[in-house]
Scaffold this active site. Structure first.
Site, short mmCIF file in Angstrom:
data_model
loop_
_atom_site.label_atom_id
_atom_site.label_comp_id
_atom_site.label_asym_id
_atom_site.label_seq_id
_atom_site.Cartn_x
_atom_site.Cartn_y
_atom_site.Cartn_z
N HIS A 5 -5.92 -1.95 9.66
CA HIS A 5 -4.61 -1.86 9.01
C HIS A 5 -4.53 -2.86 7.86
O HIS A 5 -5.27 -3.84 7.83
CB HIS A 5 -3.49 -2.23 9.99
CG HIS A 5 -3.52 -1.53 11.31
ND1 HIS A 5 -2.69 -0.49 11.60
CD2 HIS A 5 -4.27 -1.74 12.43
CE1 HIS A 5 -2.91 -0.08 12.85
NE2 HIS A 5 -3.87 -0.83 13.36
N THR A 7 -1.30 -5.31 6.28
CA THR A 7 0.01 -5.76 6.76
C THR A 7 1.17 -5.28 5.91
O THR A 7 2.28 -5.10 6.41
CB THR A 7 0.06 -7.29 6.82
OG1 THR A 7 -0.23 -7.81 5.51
CG2 THR A 7 -0.97 -7.83 7.81
N GLU A 70 -5.35 -6.26 11.88
CA GLU A 70 -4.49 -6.30 10.70
C GLU A 70 -5.13 -7.19 9.64
O GLU A 70 -5.58 -8.31 9.94
CB GLU A 70 -3.11 -6.86 11.06
CG GLU A 70 -2.28 -5.96 11.96
CD GLU A 70 -1.50 -4.90 11.18
OE1 GLU A 70 -1.59 -4.91 9.93
OE2 GLU A 70 -0.81 -4.10 11.83
N HIS A 108 -5.97 3.30 9.93
CA HIS A 108 -4.68 3.80 10.42
C HIS A 108 -4.36 5.14 9.77
O HIS A 108 -3.79 6.04 10.40
CB HIS A 108 -3.59 2.77 10.11
CG HIS A 108 -2.41 2.86 11.00
ND1 HIS A 108 -1.29 2.08 10.83
CD2 HIS A 108 -2.14 3.63 12.09
CE1 HIS A 108 -0.39 2.37 11.76
NE2 HIS A 108 -0.89 3.31 12.54
N ASP A 118 -2.79 2.88 5.35
CA ASP A 118 -3.64 1.70 5.47
C ASP A 118 -4.97 2.00 6.18
O ASP A 118 -5.01 2.88 7.04
CB ASP A 118 -2.89 0.55 6.17
CG ASP A 118 -2.19 0.96 7.46
OD1 ASP A 118 -1.67 2.07 7.53
OD2 ASP A 118 -2.18 0.15 8.40
#
Length: 215
Positions: A5, A7, A70, A108, A118
């Protein structure tokens, strides 16, 4: 699986605060700052709330089957070298510990393409693939350099992309956009033969359900 991912927040401190806020109901196993600092937030054998609704292959409860990482990035900036290097080290350990093959390291946007983008077009998936930490098509991805002829076949593309892992329920435009976001992020226009060739190569070498593919 591992799901990557970005953020999409103003800085790492803000992301860390949110990921540690119980009221936010969002979490990830790891957060990696731009300077390469890695924060271990959730035990790897515990379920984190990072993926949400979506699907990869037959897996619809991705949170229960994945480790979420992340990356501190707003979504429209290049990823810093220390951050990518830290990700590579972290991924190598995770994949070894859990015996995760490279094709099970996804974005993601791969498992939730109707709502997520992402880690985005600036993430270097090919770099990970060169280290065995993800996958990349063997077929050339430049239409000008690829010796392809004939019309692109939407049905063949959908079949190959689904065999690779994308949800079969996706409409053509969504599936093509998700595939290109990962493998041809600056491509435009309708489905091209190069898209079909890349999808077919990935489906042949990395089918999401190996058992069914080899049956």
């Amino acid at each position: 699986m591992v799901v990557l991912h970005f953020t999409a927040m103003r800085d790492c401190a803000a992301a860390l605060e949110r990921l540690c806020d119980r009221q936010a109901q969002v979490s990830a196993h790891y957060l990696i700052a731009g300077d390469g600092r890695a924060y271990h937030l959730v035990d790897e054998d515990a379920r984190a709330w990072h993926a949400g609704a979506g699907q990869w292959g037959e897996v619809s409860d991705v949170n229960s089957r994945s480790i979420g990482i992340e990356l501190d990035n707003p979504g429209d900036c290049p990823f810093a070298e220390p951050q990518v290097a830290a990700l590579e080290r972290l991924l190598a350990g995770i994949c070894a510990r859990w015996r995760i093959p490279p094709e099970r390291v996804i974005g993601h946007s791969d498992m939730a393409p109707t709502r997520k983008t992402d880690p985005g077009p600036r993430f270097d998936w090919r770099r990970l693939a060169l280290q065995g930490l993800s996958v990349w098509p063997a077929a050339p991805l430049s239409g000008a350099a690829a010796p392809f002829s004939g019309a692109a076949d939407p049905r063949a593309f959908a079949a190959a992309a689904t065999r690779f892992g994308y949800a079969p329920e996706l409409d053509h435009d969504t599936m093509l956009a998700a595939f290109r976001l990962r493998f041809r992020p600056w491509a435009e226009g309708p489905l091209a033969p190069v898209d079909c060739a890349a999808a077919a190569d990935l489906a042949r070498r990395f089918p999401v359900d190996r058992a069914a593919a080899n049956a």
